[in-house]
Scaffold this motif. Structure first.
Motif, PDB file in Angstrom:
ATOM      1  N   CYS A 108       4.900   3.238  -3.083  1.00  0.00           N
ATOM      2  CA  CYS A 108       3.940   2.423  -3.827  1.00  0.00           C
ATOM      3  C   CYS A 108       2.568   2.561  -3.162  1.00  0.00           C
ATOM      4  N   GLU A 111       0.599  -0.840  -2.318  1.00  0.00           N
ATOM      5  CA  GLU A 111       1.228  -1.585  -1.217  1.00  0.00           C
ATOM      6  C   GLU A 111       1.383  -0.740   0.046  1.00  0.00           C
ATOM      7  N   ARG A 115       9.386   1.975  -1.617  1.00  0.00           N
ATOM      8  CA  ARG A 115      10.123   0.896  -2.272  1.00  0.00           C
ATOM      9  C   ARG A 115      11.337   1.459  -2.997  1.00  0.00           C
ATOM     10  N   CYS A 138       5.864  -0.390 -10.302  1.00  0.00           N
ATOM     11  CA  CYS A 138       6.512  -0.963  -9.126  1.00  0.00           C
ATOM     12  C   CYS A 138       7.182  -2.294  -9.461  1.00  0.00           C
ATOM     13  N   CYS A 141       5.089  -5.077  -7.177  1.00  0.00           N
ATOM     14  CA  CYS A 141       3.714  -5.513  -7.429  1.00  0.00           C
ATOM     15  C   CYS A 141       3.258  -5.235  -8.860  1.00  0.00           C
TER      16      CYS A 141
HETATM   17 ZN   LIG Z   1       4.184  -2.029  -5.378  1.00  0.00          ZN
END
Ligand SMILES: [Zn+2]
Ligand SMILES: [Zn+2]
Length: 200
Positions: A108, A111, A115, A138, A141
């Motif tokens: 990601c 971020e 993930r 994602c 987020c």
């Molecule tokens: Zn994310």
């Protein structure tokens, strides 16, 4: 319909009747509004006939069938009988997930971290010679990141590229407006991707 033995999804083709394609041949995945049990996704896929067609897959077929199989039977050598393997495979998958190994993952960008993800979070894939551009929404987020990955990274559960390309840009993947423009951009392959580690 997903076939565990070949790792392929079966769709209808106007020219060839029935075709079987891998997940990496998917090009656009859109969750259909309103369908909840099960959630249904409209998939645009690149067919063997060189055209693109649309098909429908359920959430389960996307995320769980590659781990469990839908109709898989195997020959049990102890009993000499054909037995369904789905439950065993799911147990195996659950054990690996508990051990921290994810069937699919991505990096990601907003971020700045890897993930875990499942295929229903894939939004757009671009075809490439050996590498694919993969846009993922994602689950953490809700922002969309683009990774450059191998076909195996997409097609083979529990196989993750150790390093992936990460496009340094946060994409606004607005369904109606941006999807085709986004796809043109992805297909043009002009993204500058930095490399990031997925595996520690
Ligand atoms: Zn994310
Ligand atoms: Zn076709």
């Amino acid at each position: 319909m997903y076939d565990q033995l070949t790792g392929r999804y079966t769709f209808a083709c106007p020219a060839r009747g029935e075709v079987r394609v891998t997940l990496s041949r998917f090009r656009i995945l859109e969750r259909l509004p309103g369908s909840v049990h099960p959630a249904v996704f409209k998939v645009t896929f690149a067919c063997d006939c060189d055209a693109e067609h649309e098909g429908l897959v359920t959430h389960e077929e996307l995320d769980w069938a590659p781990l469990a199989g839908s109709e898989l039977a195997f020959l049990n050598l102890m009993t000499a009988r054909l037995e369904p393997a789905g439950a065993d495979l799911l147990d195996l998958a659950a054990g690996r997930i508990r051990a921290g190994v994810w069937p699919w993952s991505f990096f990601c960008y907003p971020e700045e971290r890897p993930r875990p993800v499942t295929p229903s979070a894939f939004r757009v894939l671009s075809g490439g010679e050996r590498e694919l551009g993969l846009a993922v929404e994602c689950p953490g987020c809700s922002q969309t990141s683009v990774n450059v990955v191998s076909e195996e990274h997409v097609d083979v559960p529990f196989y993750n590229d150790r390093r992936v390309g990460v496009v340094e840009h946060v994409f606004a993947l607005d369904r109606e407006r941006a999807l085709s423009a986004f796809r043109d951009e992805l297909d043009s392959g002009t993204f500058d991707a930095i490399r990031r580690d997925l595996a520690a």
